[in-house]
Design an enzyme around this catalytic site. Structure first.
Site, PDB file in Angstrom:
ATOM      1  N   ASP A 109      31.799  25.949 -26.178  1.00 46.50           N
ATOM      2  CA  ASP A 109      33.152  25.991 -26.657  1.00 46.50           C
ATOM      3  C   ASP A 109      33.853  24.713 -26.619  1.00 46.50           C
ATOM      4  OD1 ASP A 109      32.795  28.660 -26.554  1.00 46.50           O
ATOM      5  OD2 ASP A 109      33.580  28.897 -24.366  1.00 46.50           O
TER       6      ASP A 109
HETATM    7  N1  URA Z   1      29.360  30.177 -22.099  1.00 51.61           N
HETATM    8  C1  URA Z   1      30.785  30.223 -22.444  1.00 51.61           C
HETATM    9  O1  URA Z   1      31.560  30.897 -22.244  1.00 51.61           O
HETATM   10  N2  URA Z   1      31.214  28.883 -23.130  1.00 51.61           N
HETATM   11  C2  URA Z   1      30.323  28.113 -23.276  1.00 51.61           C
HETATM   12  O2  URA Z   1      30.609  26.998 -23.854  1.00 51.61           O
HETATM   13  C3  URA Z   1      28.901  28.142 -23.071  1.00 51.61           C
HETATM   14  C4  URA Z   1      28.599  29.237 -22.292  1.00 51.61           C
END
Ligand code: URA
Length: 243
Positions: A109
């Site tokens: 993310d």
């Molecule tokens: N899980 C998440 O919630 N976000 C990420 O970026 C990676 C794993």
């Protein structure tokens, strides 16, 4: 003496050129975007002779990369994983400037920091992302409220997100953090999985950092820095079935 020419599948050749994964290459072939010599070739499973045949994708001739590139990047916040963005946001390619066309292996993310692997090797990326390999991904989660041992146990057994149970995970409350930092190792890669697991238990995540992907850790890299993976790190993934 007759020399046997080694034939390779067209989708493998496209992947080896760093254009797309093998699966995506099949889509390109089916869509009629691939030409071998002067003919559009929409037959899946078609084989070519790489030393003799010329392959074109969307009219551009493609060539095998000299040597595949494998990179580990410590992704900072506000950096997006995709390599193209219409909105002009900062992406991994603003940090990792190499001549070759590299692709991220999976995604993080925008707000998540830490280990992101990138490669020119579509086949390698595809294998690592395949759910059957269950590669471990290790995260450090910083919470607004202290974690309780009960919820930690629940998270490790599996919780429902989008109506489907997550698989078993390793969860530890990190000592000396007033129970506000938690380590979690998951083997799946569902979209925003860690955030959704904690949100499902009404926990607000303040910070999320991926500290390792398989055996490749973030140690020694500052945010925004990257390095080539070591031979040992690359080989650690070759233990996976089928690579
Ligand atoms: N899980 C998440 O919630 N976000 C990420 O970026 C990676 C794993």
């Amino acid at each position: 003496m007759r020399i046997e020419m080694k034939l390779v599948r067209l989708n493998k050749f496209i992947a080896d050129c760093g254009v797309a994964s093998r699966r995506k290459a099949d889509t390109l072939i089916e869509e009629g975007r691939v030409k071998v010599n002067d003919k559009i070739t929409s037959e899946l499973g078609f084989k070519i002779n790489p030393t003799r045949d010329k392959v074109f994708v969307d009219g551009k001739q493609i060539a095998k990369l000299d040597k595949p590139v494998y990179i580990v990047f410590n992704k900072p916040k506000d950096c997006i994983t995709t390599t193209k963005d219409e909105k002009g946001r900062t992406s991994v390619l603003d940090y990792v400037k190499v001549r070759d066309r590299i692709y991220p292996i999976g995604r993080l993310d925008r707000d998540t920091t830490g280990v992101l692997l990138l490669t020119t090797d579509g086949e390698f990326a595809n294998h690592l992302m395949h759910p059957k390999h269950q590669i471990k991904k290790s995260y450090k989660v910083t919470l607004a409220e202290p974690m309780t041992p009960q919820i930690a146990a629940l998270l490790s057994k599996g919780v429902k997100i989008s109506g489907r149970q997550t698989e078993a995970a390793e969860v530890i409350i990190i000592p000396g953090t007033k129970n506000k930092e938690v380590g979690i190792i998951i083997h799946e890669g569902r979209n925003r999985q860690v955030r959704r697991m904690f949100e499902a238990q009404n926990y607000e995540i303040k910070k999320l950092e991926r500290i390792a992907y398989g055996d490749v850790s973030i140690e020694g890299l500052k945010r925004g820095e990257w390095r080539y993976m070591t031979k040992k790190e690359i080989e650690s993934f070759y233990k996976l079935e089928g690579l």
